[in-house]
Structures are given as C-alpha cells and as structure tokens.
Design an enzyme around this catalytic site. Structure first.
Site, PDB file in Angstrom:
ATOM      1  N   GLU B  46       0.846  -1.175   0.000  1.00 20.57           N
ATOM      2  CA  GLU B  46       0.000   0.000   0.000  1.00 20.57           C
ATOM      3  C   GLU B  46       0.890   1.236   0.000  1.00 20.57           C
ATOM      4  O   GLU B  46       1.602   1.502   0.969  1.00 20.57           O
ATOM      5  CB  GLU B  46      -0.861   0.035   1.259  1.00 20.57           C
ATOM      6  CG  GLU B  46      -2.170  -0.689   1.122  1.00 20.57           C
ATOM      7  CD  GLU B  46      -3.057  -0.369   2.313  1.00 20.57           C
ATOM      8  OE1 GLU B  46      -3.931   0.493   2.188  1.00 20.57           O
ATOM      9  OE2 GLU B  46      -2.848  -0.983   3.363  1.00 20.57           O
ATOM     10  N   ASP B  57      -6.546   8.133   9.904  1.00 19.56           N
ATOM     11  CA  ASP B  57      -5.257   7.655  10.385  1.00 19.56           C
ATOM     12  C   ASP B  57      -4.931   8.172  11.769  1.00 19.56           C
ATOM     13  O   ASP B  57      -5.367   9.246  12.171  1.00 19.56           O
ATOM     14  CB  ASP B  57      -4.156   8.074   9.405  1.00 19.56           C
ATOM     15  CG  ASP B  57      -4.230   7.286   8.112  1.00 19.56           C
ATOM     16  OD1 ASP B  57      -4.166   6.052   8.193  1.00 19.56           O
ATOM     17  OD2 ASP B  57      -4.380   7.902   7.049  1.00 19.56           O
TER      18      ASP B  57
END
Lengths: 401, 255
Positions: B46, B57
């Site tokens: 990724e 996040d």
C-alpha cells in the site's frame, strides 16, 4: 423545494454530502435517519423553545443602533446574539443537539472548538444535562483563549489539546473525528458549525434558524417592514450566518452579506477568506470550498479571530457563493479591530472579534439612507479582552483618544 | 487479470501487505522501501499518499505524512518515483490516499497516472459509495483500477453484502473501531467479528488492517481472514531505524 435547502442526498447544489470513512458511517447514518423526526417532534420543540427562553434568554433583542446608523447613513439594527447565555449564538445549537443526543441515548459528548465559544456552550449544556463532555481545542487556541479554557474546565469538561497540524480549529476537528471513530457507540459528536458530513450542516442551520425567525417578527413589530434590505454576518464555518440568513434565503430581494476574515490581507498568504482563496474540495466530510494547494493539501489559514480561523466554509455558504445568492466580502484583522472599537464607543457594546468582521464592512458598502440593515452581532467581546487591551495600548501610545 | 487477482489465486491465505508513507523518512526513500519490502517477501504494497488531514489515520501515520510533505513529497514526485522502478517491481501496488487529493489533482489525470506507473488498486477511505457508483466506478474501470472498500465491526450485513458485490479487489476489514496505529492483541470480540464476516460466505478476499503490529497479531488474524496489512508499526519502524533493516522487520512478522 427551496434551492437553498439540502436535497435528499445531503447536497446543496454540488456541495455537502458525507465524505467519511466507513468507520463513521453507522454514526452518521443513525443521525441522518433520526434528526428530522426528532427536531420536528412536539416534545423536542417544547423543550428546545423552553430552554431557549428561560435558560438562554431568548428572544435576543433586535436593537436599532442610532449612533452607528447616523455615522453610516442607513438604518442599522443589531441582532443581539451577544446577549445569549454564554455570550454567543453557539448555545442555540448546543441546546438543540444535546436534546438530540439524549434522545439517541448517547452518554458521552465530544466537541471541537476554535475560540472556545462552542466549547463553552457544549460544556454548559453537558453540565445542565449531566453528561460527560470532552472538548478538543488547538494548542494555539488554548493559549490565545485561556479564559474560555478555564470556563470549560469549571463546567466539568475535559479540554484536550490538539497538537497536530496548525494546532487550531481544523486540527481540533480532526482530533474530535478520530475520537468519534474510536468510540462509535456511546459517543455523540456535537459539531459547532454548519460544517461536517450531512446531516450536520442542515441540522445546525435548522437549530440556528431561530435567529432569523426572531428577526422577521421583531423587524415587523418595530418598523412594519416584512424584510430588511440587507443582512450582514461573519462567516468562519458559517453557523451564525446560516441562522441569520435562514428564513430569507428564498426572499431574493434581501441581500445576504457574508463576511470572511481576510487576516493580514487576502494576498498576504495569512488569510482565512475561503471564498476568495479556496477551490472546490473535501474537508471534514463535506464537499465545499476550501483553501488548499494544487495537490489538495489543506492550507493552514490565519485570522486574528480564532472563530474565523478555518480553511473551509459550510456547504450551504459555498452554494450561496457559487449561485451568487450571497455577497461575500471580507475584513482584515485591523479593520475588525477598528470596527470593534467603533461600536464600543458609539453604542456601548463590546463585540466579539468575529462579529467585528461583520461590522467592518459597513464602510466598504455603498449604503442608501433608507436602507434597512441587520447585522448579526454573534458574540460579545469578553473573550477577546486581551487582544483589545493590546490594541488599546497601541492607540494610547499613538495618542488616539 | 490483475496482479492482485493472480496473487489471491496463487496464495489464498497468510497474505501480508505493508502500508508505507511515500517520501518518508527521506524524500527518496519511497524507492528503497518498495524494493526492500518486495525482497523481504511482502505480497503486495500500500503506497501511502501523504495528506495534510488524514481523518482515518492515527498519530503515527499523520506525523510521518507531515514529515513527508515537509520533505517535498507530492503526487507528481510519487508518480515519478514509481515510474523509475516500474520495471523492477513485480508485486501488486495499491495507492492509499484521501478523496480530496484525487479530485484536486484531476480525477481522470490521477487515474491515468496510476495506471501508467503500475498501480492497479485504490483505497480512498473517505470516498462515499454514492460517488463511486455515480462517477468513479466507470472512470476507474477505464484505467484498469479497482477500488477497495472498508468494513468495520459496526458495518451492517446488508452493507457488507453490497460492498462484496461491488468489490473486484479485496475487502479491507478494519479489525477494530479505531484509527490506524492502535496497539495490543486481538480480542475475543474481534475474533467473533471475523467469524461473523466469514459466515456470510463472501466472494471477496478479506484482508484485515488497523492494529496489526506483530507476528502474534498477524498470525491470529490470518487464522480468520486471508491476510493482513501492517501500517503504523512499519512506519514507526522505518522512522526509527531507516530503510536498511526492513528485511529484519518483515521476517520478524512473517517468519
């Protein structure tokens, strides 16, 4: 349906929607499925209006400002949101949302705050309803608004410093969203402005709409006129402006003036005038206009006023801007300070720095002598005293009166 | 057939993926990180596109993104870095970023660039399903890109089934109600959640992410789903140790 109301997918024209990670989807969906039914219920309306009257002190006066009117050669009225309990319009929204949160059975309330006004208004209703309250506030704002931090703590809220990014409102909002992701079931996110994913912008606008609802009958009572010619309000995220504009959006003869914070000046790189500097994009779950670079990175804005120091604007305002229904003006730090001192001297009212931006455009507009203008005086200046003391010192040193 | 589909056919379980922040810890580390992870035996990658306001996040990825942005990373630099090593990388590459990055860059131009540097899958956690169905499904298809949706313990069965139908890469199973970078072990509650999803007999490959940080968590998760993505733990590791000892980090986890 009005073209200025949100559509069934949560959009105002091309703006709005819900651009959120899957982690937030159930929470937002729960709210979306329930908010209208709750707000429109008789029980909610009864309690909301009761609290606004007996606890907040509504209706707030619509005050004809004779000296300001003389000076600018127009009929200027001030909608005195500064006289609300806790000192600003923010409490209209927190009273409404805390009732919604209670209805949804939520026990833990989180909020973001810039100037601290929304944080105080949230901590206040949490104290009233005996609910746990956590307020996220940028580290920079904690320093420049310390009296509000103390007020929140005295009210029983936990104030958590947002230390990422520019350490201001945008980052406080990011931290609040993260907290919500980590506590999805028991937590209610009480957003303070007409920003965030649908249904927040519409819900907050409805809860602030009491401002223009009152202006309507008050103006009629005082002048016999149905509508003012012009309404002026400052815009950061845009909740006080949404409330002041709400019942006039379809009356196109009423000019709606939104005033953004130009900071040190539009072209200085130190500004928060989103409509002038922004491009279409996504911030905090909403498609709107925001200040960003060519790669979509959000640019840290600047304004002397913590409440306007936000790189985006609510999707309703983006739509008012794009359709030209709203007139978007701006005022610099210094123009806002000058307007604050002017109102204080002329009318004996010390306004919040945010509201001073709205006052500051009077001198930039081409006014007619019979023009009826309502300025939404969204908050009082107590929280800005430190900034005003500094300005006062400068004025005294220059030998101004 | 995409590289990812091919991979899933050849290796149905214990798939290990790593998320890394492009341009971190140094601007040009993107290339060494990709090569290092491939050499260490990671199955697919990724490629994190650093964003100023990464809502989903945690602090580790946000901080690494802020540093990468300060280092001068941007989409053009990332595409250039990927272009350089295009012919040397064989494992599938996924780009993970935020919706606003794609839109501001120009969605069509973004897709075209992704395709030309060898990215074949996208994870944009804040793209609404309605936008995907209306606009992006067709656009992604035009450039051979597939889209990954996330599911969480709160996602309803109905929605999971809808996502399963729309998926042609894999379903990203968020292991806990959490932002990336959460710590600890895998709880009974999480295992019950994995088993519930498994009981739906979905057609898609299931890859878990968020909170996979060690051999222990990787092994446990792989007993229930097809594989896992390690993100924050890796970002923390390269932040502290640089890019030269990636092999050790990977071997520690996958053996």
């Amino acid at each position: 349906m009005s073209e200025f109301q949100v559509d069934e997918n949560g959009y105002y024209g091309q703006f709005g929607g819900a651009y959120i990670p899957e982690l937030l989807y159930p929470n937002v969906k729960e709210l979306e499925d329930n908010y209208l039914e709750i707000i429109n219920s008789e029980a909610f309306q009864k309690e909301y209006l009761y609290l606004l009257k007996q606890y907040v002190g509504r209706p707030t006066p619509l005050y004809y400002a004779p000296n300001l009117s003389d000076k600018y050669g127009a009929h200027i009225y001030l909608k005195r949101e500064d006289l609300n309990h806790t000192g600003a319009h923010k409490i209209n929204n927190t009273i409404g949302q805390i009732l919604i949160a209670k209805h949804l059975g939520k026990k833990r309330i989180i909020a973001e705050t810039g100037a601290g006004q929304h944080g105080v208004a949230t901590a206040t209703v949490c104290a009233l309803m005996n609910l746990e309250c956590i307020v996220f506030m940028g580290e920079v704002d904690i320093k420049r608004q310390s009296p509000n931090v103390a007020r929140m703590q005295m009210l029983g809220a936990e104030v958590v410093a947002a230390t990422s990014g520019s350490k201001t409102l945008k980052d406080a909002t990011n931290e609040a969203i993260r907290d919500w992701i980590q506590h999805p079931e028991e937590t209610y996110y009480l957003i303070g402005s007409v920003v965030g994913p649908h249904p927040y912008p519409d819900m907050v606008a409805r809860l602030q709409a009491i401002i223009s609802e009152e202006i309507k009958w008050q103006l009629k009572e005082q002048t016999g006129k149905e509508n003012p010619d012009t309404i002026i309000a400052c815009v950061g995220g845009g909740s006080n402006a949404a409330g002041a504009f709400y019942h006039y959006m379809d009356d196109k003869e009423v000019q709606l003036v939104a005033v953004e914070a130009a900071g040190l000046g539009i072209d200085t790189g130190e500004s928060a005038a989103t409509s002038q500097l922004g491009e279409v994009g996504v911030i905090h779950g909403s498609k709107t206009i925001l200040i960003q670079d060519e790669y979509g990175q959000i640019v840290e804005p600047y304004s002397i006023s913590a409440g306007l120091d936000y790189p985006g604007v609510g999707p309703l305002h983006a739509h008012l801007f794009e359709t030209k229904r709203g007139t978007f003006l701006n005022a610099t730090d210094q123009e806002a300070l000058d307007a604050a001192f002017e109102l204080t001297k002329l009318e004996g009212i010390i306004p919040a720095l945010e509201s001073s931006h709205a006052l500051a455009v009077l001198g930039k507009m081409d006014l007619q002598k019979d023009q009826v203008i309502v300025i939404n005086l969204s908050g009082r200046g107590d929280k800005d005293l430190e900034t005003y003391i500094t300005e006062l010192g400068k004025r005294q040193a220059r030998g101004d009166e | 057939m995409s590289k990812l589909t091919q991979l899933f056919k050849e290796k149905p379980n214990r798939l290990c993926s790593v998320y890394f922040t492009s341009g971190y810890p140094q601007l040009n580390d993107t290339v060494s990180v990709i090569k290092g992870l491939e050499a260490a035996g990671i199955d697919f990658l990724e490629v994190g596109l650093p964003y100023s306001d990464p809502m989903a996040d945690g602090p580790t990825i946000q901080e690494s993104s802020a540093i990468a942005l300060k280092n001068g990373i941007n989409l053009d630099v990332i595409f250039k870095q990927l272009e350089e090593i295009k012919n040397q990388v064989n494992i599938p590459l996924i780009a993970m970023g935020y919706f606003n990055q794609m839109v501001r860059y120009g969605s069509e131009k973004f897709c075209e660039k992704c395709q030309s540097v060898g990215i074949e899958t996208l994870v944009l956690p804040d793209m609404p399903m309605i936008e995907y169905e209306k606009t992006y499904k067709a656009m992604f298809a035009k450039y051979g890109l597939s889209n990954v949706f996330l599911i969480t313990p709160q996602t309803s069965e109905e929605r999971i089934r809808k996502i399963d139908e729309m998926t042609d890469a894999f379903i990203y199973v968020v292991a806990s109600s959490s932002i990336t970078g959460a710590k600890g072990s895998i709880s009974e509650k999480q295992i019950a959640y994995f088993n519930r999803i498994k009981s739906y007999n979905l057609k898609s490959t299931l890859i878990a992410g968020f909170g996979i940080s060690s051999k222990d968590t990787f092994d446990t998760v792989c007993e229930h789903v097809n594989g896992a993505i390690i993100g924050s733990a890796f970002v923390k590791y390269v932040g502290a140790n640089g890019v030269n000892t990636i092999n050790g980090f990977v071997k520690e986890i996958i053996g």
